[in-house]
Every structure is written in structure tokens, then in C-alpha cells.
Enzyme design. Structure first.
Site, mmCIF file in Angstrom:
data_model
loop_
_atom_site.group_PDB
_atom_site.id
_atom_site.type_symbol
_atom_site.label_atom_id
_atom_site.label_comp_id
_atom_site.label_asym_id
_atom_site.label_seq_id
_atom_site.Cartn_x
_atom_site.Cartn_y
_atom_site.Cartn_z
ATOM 1 N N ARG A 45 16.004 -0.382 -3.541
ATOM 2 C CA ARG A 45 14.669 -0.512 -4.121
ATOM 3 C C ARG A 45 14.780 -0.582 -5.634
ATOM 4 O O ARG A 45 15.532 0.189 -6.244
ATOM 5 C CB ARG A 45 13.781 0.692 -3.742
ATOM 6 C CG ARG A 45 13.731 0.995 -2.268
ATOM 7 C CD ARG A 45 13.247 -0.163 -1.428
ATOM 8 N NE ARG A 45 11.923 -0.608 -1.791
ATOM 9 C CZ ARG A 45 10.782 -0.066 -1.363
ATOM 10 N NH1 ARG A 45 10.809 0.946 -0.549
ATOM 11 N NH2 ARG A 45 9.623 -0.556 -1.734
ATOM 12 N N LYS B 163 0.531 7.086 4.564
ATOM 13 C CA LYS B 163 0.338 5.646 4.737
ATOM 14 C C LYS B 163 -0.208 5.289 6.118
ATOM 15 O O LYS B 163 -0.313 4.121 6.461
ATOM 16 C CB LYS B 163 1.673 4.911 4.510
ATOM 17 C CG LYS B 163 2.207 5.058 3.095
ATOM 18 C CD LYS B 163 3.583 4.434 2.943
ATOM 19 C CE LYS B 163 4.206 4.831 1.610
ATOM 20 N NZ LYS B 163 5.620 4.428 1.521
ATOM 21 N N PRO C 251 0.773 -1.234 0.000
ATOM 22 C CA PRO C 251 0.000 0.000 0.000
ATOM 23 C C PRO C 251 0.806 1.287 0.000
ATOM 24 O O PRO C 251 1.717 1.467 0.803
ATOM 25 C CB PRO C 251 -0.814 -0.103 1.292
ATOM 26 C CG PRO C 251 -0.088 -1.062 2.161
ATOM 27 C CD PRO C 251 0.892 -1.808 1.340
ATOM 28 N N GLU C 252 0.442 2.180 -0.915
ATOM 29 C CA GLU C 252 0.876 3.579 -0.865
ATOM 30 C C GLU C 252 -0.377 4.418 -0.616
ATOM 31 O O GLU C 252 -1.425 3.849 -0.335
ATOM 32 C CB GLU C 252 1.599 3.942 -2.173
ATOM 33 C CG GLU C 252 2.806 3.035 -2.364
ATOM 34 C CD GLU C 252 3.614 3.280 -3.633
ATOM 35 O OE1 GLU C 252 3.526 4.389 -4.182
ATOM 36 O OE2 GLU C 252 4.326 2.368 -4.048
#
Length: 271
Positions: free
Chosen positions: A257, A60, A2-3
DNA sequence: CCCCATGTTCGACA
DNA sequence: GTGTCGAACATGGG
């Protein structure tokens, strides 16, 4: 997963049950998601009988209010989900928290347990909530604030900075790549280089991508359109969706990332 | 078996 | 103290 837009989607899943009383609380008190939450087993029992009356999201972070009982803070980490299930749903191994309400159950499910649950037995909003940085679409997220940050952290690649929740609350890996692709900034560009040249573009695009993500994903987890980078970034062999570009996309690890960019459109830095 | 994953935090180092 | 960066956390999927 989730963002900010996915978090808002999950907020709405639970918000459908606003106004109902809690009739039962089930949890896995030993689960890592309760780290930092004092005495979860004892304090969470205060929720019994309390009316669910607030459902808030900020970046978030999620905060759910229960009248006169307290506040339940939830961060979904990498794999967290909020679900609404049947009233007698069986607790799965990764269902760390289940609230029973009339006719339904609200479930926090998180296999990897990078997420987090905390409970504040207070009437006022918790300090950790009110002290959050300005939302990206709020007047507090200003060019000045962004520029100051870019200069302070001038040696860091912009991709890494976009993941910093203290100034970009709610931005995650896919939104960061989307923002840089749209604003034609190479992800490895040192931040100080942007403060002078592309601060305005970065600021504007950040807000555009935030608005678009919320519009498309938050209501019903809709699919991203094919003219976003999103649908092309995950797999090998993707092409830049920009109409007159269509170049092969590049992918590489940047500060741990996976980062995807178009080497033809995004050239503001070497490498 | 291998590698990868939309996140955050902690400690090492300069 | 400050800024930067890699590793660690835990599990599942391809």
C-alpha cells in the site's frame, strides 16, 4: 474509496428511504459481488413488499434491515458506492443491485467488484454482524486490547496493523497515514516498539481521527481541512502541513500500500 | 502502452 | 499452529 466515514456517508444516503416498502429487486446475479451469498436471486426476492426499517454501519460493514424479510449486508470494497436515483433509473453495467422503492431507486454500484453483498433471511441480526470487533469509539476499544494486539503482532510495521479490521474496524489507507502523521509515529515502526512507548498516543489519536473523519465527511462528504495530511498525501511534491515543519513528504510502498509520511515529524524508526 | 487506485483474502514460507 | 508477506482479484482513470 470507502473507509468508516465514507461508509457512514453512504449509509445515510440509503437511510433517507427508511420506512418505505420495496417494490422491486434488480440484480446482476453473476456478478462477483455476490460470492458467498447463497442463492441470491431466489432469496433476495423476499425483499419484495418488505418495509426498509434498519440502516446500520460498523467500520466498513453495512447492514440494512427489511421487516420480516431479512438483512442485506454490503461491503463496498475499493470502488463501491450506494446511490439514491430516480424510480425508473436504468441499470448500469456496474449496478449490481437495485431496490425499487416508491419514487426512488437504491443502487449498489461497484466497478471493480471487490465489494460484496450478502443476504440473511432471518429475523435476528446475523452472527457475522454481532461478532464484529468493538467500534473504535466504543468502550470496548481499550488500551489493553490495543497493547495486547501490538505485542502479539510485534514484528509487523504499525502501518500494516492499522489496516487490520479485526482490531481497527473501519480504518483504511488514508486514515492510517493520518493517524501516524498526527501521532508522529513512523509507519515502518515495528509494533512491539510502540506498545512500550507510544501506545497511549496511538490509541488517543486513532479515536481523534475517527471522530474528525465522521464529523467532516459523514454528513455530506465534506472536504478535509488543509491542516490534515489528507490533502497533501496523494500527489508528488506535497509538503507537511504542520505549521512549523512544511518539509517535503515521503511516499513509498509498504506491504503493498502506498504510504505517505513526513520524514521530519515521524522518526520513530529507521528507513 | 504505462502506472496507479480510500480493500480483502489466500497461499507460501519460516 | 503462528506470524509475516506478496500476489491475486477486476476495472477505470491519468
Amino acid at each position: 474509496m470507502p473507509e468508516l466515514a465514507e461508509v457512514e456517508y453512504y449509509r445515510r444516503v440509503w437511510a433517507e428511504s427508511l420506512g418505505l416498502p420495496v417494490t422491486g429487486v434488480l440484480l446482476h446475479p453473476e456478478a462477483r459481488v455476490f460470492r458467498g451469498c447463497l442463492q441470491p436471486l431466489d432469496t433476495l426476492n423476499r425483499l419484495n413488499g418488505a418495509t426498509f426499517n434498519q440502516a446500520l454501519a460498523h467500520g466498513k460493514q453495512l447492514l440494512f434491515g427489511f421487516e420480516a424479510a431479512g438483512w442485506l449486508g454490503i461491503h463496498l470494497g475499493m470502488s463501491g458506492q450506494l446511490r439514491c436515483e430516480a424510480k425508473d433509473s436504468v441499470q448500469d453495467r456496474h449496478d449490481h443491485l437495485i431496490l425499487r422503492l416508491p419514487g426512488r431507486s437504491l443502487v449498489f454500484h461497484d466497478p471493480r467488484m471487490f465489494g460484496r453483498v450478502r443476504f440473511d433471511a432471518a429475523t435476528d441480526l446475523p452472527d457475522w454482524w454481532t461478532q464484529q470487533p468493538p467500534d473504535l469509539l466504543s468502550p470496548g476499544f481499550t488500551r489493553e486490547r490495543l497493547d495486547a494486539f501490538l505485542l502479539k503482532r510485534g514484528g509487523t510495521p504499525i502501518k500494516a496493523l492499522l489496516l487490520d479490521q479485526s482490531i481497527f474496524p473501519g480504518i483504511g489507507n488514508w486514515m492510517a497515514d493520518e493517524i501516524l502523521w498526527r501521532s508522529r509515529i513512523h509507519p515502518a515502526t515495528p509494533a512491539r516498539q510502540l506498545a512500550a512507548s507510544a501506545g497511549e498516543r496511538l490509541w488517543r489519536t486513532t479515536r481523534e481521527v475517527t471522530e474528525d473523519a465522521l464529523r467532516v465527511i459523514a454528513p455530506d462528504w465534506g472536504d478535509a481541512p488543509d491542516d490534515w495530511l489528507f490533502n497533501h498525501r496523494w500527489k508528488d511534491g506535497g509538503f507537511c502541513p504542520r505549521p512549523r515543519c512544511r518539509s517535503p513528504l515521503s511516499r513509498a510502498d509498504l506491504r503493498g500500500r502506498t504510504t505517505c509520511w513526513c520524514p521530519k515529524c515521524q522518526k520513530s524508526a529507521t528507513s
